[in-house]
Write a protein that holds these residues in place. Structure first.
Motif, mmCIF file in Angstrom:
data_model
loop_
_atom_site.group_PDB
_atom_site.id
_atom_site.type_symbol
_atom_site.label_atom_id
_atom_site.label_comp_id
_atom_site.label_asym_id
_atom_site.label_seq_id
_atom_site.Cartn_x
_atom_site.Cartn_y
_atom_site.Cartn_z
ATOM 1 N N SER B 213 0.815 -1.224 0.000
ATOM 2 C CA SER B 213 0.000 0.000 0.000
ATOM 3 C C SER B 213 0.845 1.269 0.000
ATOM 4 N N PHE B 214 2.120 1.137 -0.366
ATOM 5 C CA PHE B 214 3.005 2.311 -0.461
ATOM 6 C C PHE B 214 4.183 1.938 -1.370
ATOM 7 N N PRO B 215 4.797 2.946 -2.011
ATOM 8 C CA PRO B 215 5.995 2.659 -2.809
ATOM 9 C C PRO B 215 7.183 2.426 -1.876
ATOM 10 N N PHE B 216 8.114 1.589 -2.301
ATOM 11 C CA PHE B 216 9.263 1.345 -1.420
ATOM 12 C C PHE B 216 10.492 0.953 -2.210
ATOM 13 N N ARG B 217 11.629 1.159 -1.574
ATOM 14 C CA ARG B 217 12.905 0.622 -2.034
ATOM 15 C C ARG B 217 13.484 -0.088 -0.819
ATOM 16 N N ASN B 218 13.952 -1.335 -1.014
ATOM 17 C CA ASN B 218 14.374 -2.125 0.129
ATOM 18 C C ASN B 218 15.788 -2.666 -0.107
ATOM 19 N N LYS B 219 16.698 -2.333 0.815
ATOM 20 C CA LYS B 219 18.105 -2.697 0.629
ATOM 21 C C LYS B 219 18.320 -4.219 0.647
ATOM 22 N N LYS B 241 11.396 -12.428 -0.020
ATOM 23 C CA LYS B 241 11.269 -12.565 1.441
ATOM 24 C C LYS B 241 11.366 -11.210 2.138
ATOM 25 N N HIS B 242 11.833 -10.197 1.408
ATOM 26 C CA HIS B 242 12.028 -8.877 2.032
ATOM 27 C C HIS B 242 10.952 -7.869 1.633
ATOM 28 N N ILE B 243 9.878 -8.332 1.051
ATOM 29 C CA ILE B 243 8.763 -7.408 0.768
ATOM 30 C C ILE B 243 8.299 -6.856 2.122
ATOM 31 N N PRO B 244 8.253 -5.528 2.251
ATOM 32 C CA PRO B 244 8.129 -4.946 3.588
ATOM 33 C C PRO B 244 6.729 -4.931 4.213
ATOM 34 N N ALA B 245 5.725 -5.349 3.467
ATOM 35 C CA ALA B 245 4.364 -5.318 4.043
ATOM 36 C C ALA B 245 3.487 -6.299 3.282
ATOM 37 N N THR B 246 2.244 -6.392 3.698
ATOM 38 C CA THR B 246 1.295 -7.294 3.054
ATOM 39 C C THR B 246 1.132 -6.940 1.578
ATOM 40 N N VAL B 247 1.156 -7.958 0.736
ATOM 41 C CA VAL B 247 0.956 -7.724 -0.698
ATOM 42 C C VAL B 247 -0.531 -7.468 -0.955
ATOM 43 N N LEU B 248 -0.808 -6.462 -1.782
ATOM 44 C CA LEU B 248 -2.206 -6.086 -2.049
ATOM 45 C C LEU B 248 -2.968 -7.224 -2.727
ATOM 46 N N ASP B 249 -4.211 -7.326 -2.377
ATOM 47 C CA ASP B 249 -5.097 -8.347 -2.933
ATOM 48 C C ASP B 249 -6.419 -7.617 -3.190
ATOM 49 N N ASP B 250 -6.584 -7.121 -4.415
ATOM 50 C CA ASP B 250 -7.742 -6.264 -4.669
ATOM 51 C C ASP B 250 -8.274 -6.482 -6.080
ATOM 52 N N VAL B 251 -9.133 -5.574 -6.518
ATOM 53 C CA VAL B 251 -9.808 -5.719 -7.803
ATOM 54 C C VAL B 251 -8.824 -5.705 -8.977
ATOM 55 N N HIS B 252 -7.662 -5.065 -8.780
ATOM 56 C CA HIS B 252 -6.674 -5.018 -9.865
ATOM 57 C C HIS B 252 -5.922 -6.341 -10.006
ATOM 58 N N GLY B 253 -5.894 -7.136 -8.944
ATOM 59 C CA GLY B 253 -5.204 -8.416 -9.019
ATOM 60 C C GLY B 253 -5.039 -9.023 -7.637
ATOM 61 N N ASP B 255 -3.057 -11.160 -4.597
ATOM 62 C CA ASP B 255 -1.682 -11.090 -4.102
ATOM 63 C C ASP B 255 -0.803 -12.099 -4.842
ATOM 64 N N ALA B 256 -1.345 -13.287 -5.089
ATOM 65 C CA ALA B 256 -0.555 -14.311 -5.781
ATOM 66 C C ALA B 256 -0.215 -13.863 -7.213
ATOM 67 N N TYR B 257 -1.173 -13.229 -7.873
ATOM 68 C CA TYR B 257 -0.919 -12.769 -9.244
ATOM 69 C C TYR B 257 0.125 -11.653 -9.263
ATOM 70 N N ARG B 258 0.040 -10.775 -8.277
ATOM 71 C CA ARG B 258 1.034 -9.695 -8.186
ATOM 72 C C ARG B 258 2.444 -10.285 -8.022
ATOM 73 N N ILE B 259 2.564 -11.288 -7.172
ATOM 74 C CA ILE B 259 3.871 -11.912 -6.951
ATOM 75 C C ILE B 259 4.367 -12.582 -8.240
ATOM 76 N N PHE B 260 3.438 -13.244 -8.931
ATOM 77 C CA PHE B 260 3.783 -13.893 -10.212
ATOM 78 C C PHE B 260 4.329 -12.850 -11.204
ATOM 79 N N VAL B 261 3.614 -11.731 -11.309
ATOM 80 C CA VAL B 261 4.040 -10.677 -12.242
ATOM 81 C C VAL B 261 5.364 -10.060 -11.778
#
Lengths: 157, 280
Positions: B213-219, B241-253, B255-261
């Motif tokens: 739910s926010f843009p990020f850059r993660n070292k 493994k370092h994604i900093p928060a819950t992956v979105l799961d909404d009308v656009h896609g 969470d699993a599809y987002r990870i796939f993409v």
């Protein structure tokens, strides 16, 4: 609700009107000034039906406060008289229900004025700002391309 | 139509804007800085954002600056169309060219996108990756800081602080980059995810929008992607493994599809920007 007097330059005429600071330009054009050519559609900046011209740039009037319009040159569809793009919309039958047409014409006109040499990609990029629910996109594309060709012929000639 | 009223002020100097903000607060009001104002207007219409005073910063010269010497300085009130027309920062231009649509970009501003409520804020991605700096104004004076220091989920502004400019070293602007906005369908609209990457000193750096739910850059994510001891797929799995928060799961896609993409996009990035050549 408090209203303040502002002066807007619309279609070549200075007009003073009383507006709420929170009123959008679209609302003032339609409800205070009787310029109903700009259409309310989504009111969210998505559909482009309310597009007008502000200082030569297309602008969604639902995304602009009327008070922001002070000092700017505003043109609405009512200020367009027999322009090439209007003729081409008729010629190519680039409308069905017509609701989106003023917004499309204002956007097309700004494109022709700003980029008379617009490429196909640029035309597509600009036209993505407007939605036609009758899906008359092909005819609109024909109209804008013909108007661009005519604008170039006039410049060349 | 916005159902509530607000005061409208249009100061012509930074100090005037800052003092106005404090004066309005003292009157018990909740002022907000207004640049393009598109979000204030659209959220205001549905009562998701309520204010009783707006301070329009478009007449402040410093907020409209465009300067280029050893670094590029862009004012916060420049519209996204201005940024595109300047043709000075290709990475940023590629990011903002995909925000909203051409007409809306005549109103949306650079500062407005950085400080927006909308979760995507894609203009932030190139700025994070190029280690850009931002100029903030407060009654204590002007402060310049790296955006990475202040952008944690959102730009951490103190009450009344004003984002004035964004500065980027020309050297960073010239580095190879990659940015892609993946949508569920069509060429316009909100993204599924936007992934931006920059190659610097033989390392690939990545910033992502639309995944959380926010843009990020993660070292840690970048360290994993640059770990040449691992195969490309292993690097990507380690990075996830370092994604900093819950992956979105909404009308656009989902969470699993987002990870796939995301996985496929990271693979593309490593192929295009390098790093894939040592695939073990």
């Amino acid at each position: 609700m408090d209203e303040n007097a502002i002066t807007l330059s619309i279609n070549g005429r200075d007009t003073t009107c009383f507006v709420r600071n929170a009123a959008t330009l679209l609302y003032i054009l339609r409800e205070k000034l009787g310029l109903t050519g700009a259409k309310p559609g989504c009111l969210n900046g998505d559909c482009g039906a309310c597009t007008i011209d502000v200082d030569g740039e297309p602008m969604k009037s639902c995304l602009m406060l009327a008070v922001e319009g002070e000092g700017k040159k505003i043109t609405t569809i009512e200020g367009m008289k027999q322009t090439t793009i209007q003729s081409q919309f008729i010629e190519k039958f680039a409308f069905q229900c017509g609701y989106c047409t003023p917004g499309f014409i204002m956007n097309c006109h700004a494109l022709i004025q700003k980029h008379p040499d617009a490429t196909d990609d640029m035309i597509k990029n600009w036209m993505e700002s407007n939605i036609c629910r009758c899906t008359g996109y092909k005819e609109i594309e024909d109209a804008v391309k013909t108007a661009l060709r005519q604008a170039n012929q006039n410049t060349d000639g | 139509m916005i159902s509530y009223d607000f005061d409208y002020h249009k100061p012509t100097a930074i100090q005037e804007a800052l003092e106005l903000f404090q004066a309005l607060k003292k009157q018990g009001k909740k002022p907000v800085y207004f640049s393009g104002g598109t979000e204030i207007i659209t959220l205001g219409r549905v009562n998701e954002l309520v204010t009783d005073a707006v301070i329009d910063i478009k007449a402040i010269p410093e907020c409209n600056t465009y300067k280029q010497d050893n670094r590029l300085i862009l004012g916060a009130a420049l519209t996204l169309t201005n940024v595109l027309d300047l043709q000075s920062f290709p990475f940023l231009e590629k990011a903002v060219a995909e925000i909203a649509d051409n007409t809306a970009r005549n109103k949306i501003t650079l500062g407005g996108n950085i400080c927006a409520n909308i979760i995507y804020r894609e203009a932030v991605l190139p700025l994070l990756l190029t280690d850009s700096r931002i100029l903030l104004a407060s009654l204590d004076g002007l402060t310049e800081k790296p955006i990475s220091e202040l952008f944690h989920q959102e730009l951490q502004l103190k009450d009344g602080e004003l984002l004035v400019q964004v500065m980027t070293d020309l050297e960073a602007i010239q580095l190879p980059f990659y940015i892609v906005k993946k949508r569920r369908q069509w060429g316009v609209g909100y993204p599924l995810i936007t992934v931006a990457a920059l190659r610097k000193q033989n390392k690939v750096h990545v910033a992502i929008s639309g995944l959380c739910s926010f843009p990020f850059r993660n070292k840690q994510m970048e360290d994993s992607l640059n770990n040449e001891q691992l195969s490309i797929d292993e690097r990507i799995e380690a990075a996830l493994k370092h994604i900093p928060a819950t992956v979105l799961d909404d009308v656009h896609g989902s969470d699993a599809y987002r990870i796939f993409v995301l996985k496929n996009t990271l693979r593309d990035i490593l192929r295009v920007l390098g790093g894939a050549e040592n695939d073990g």
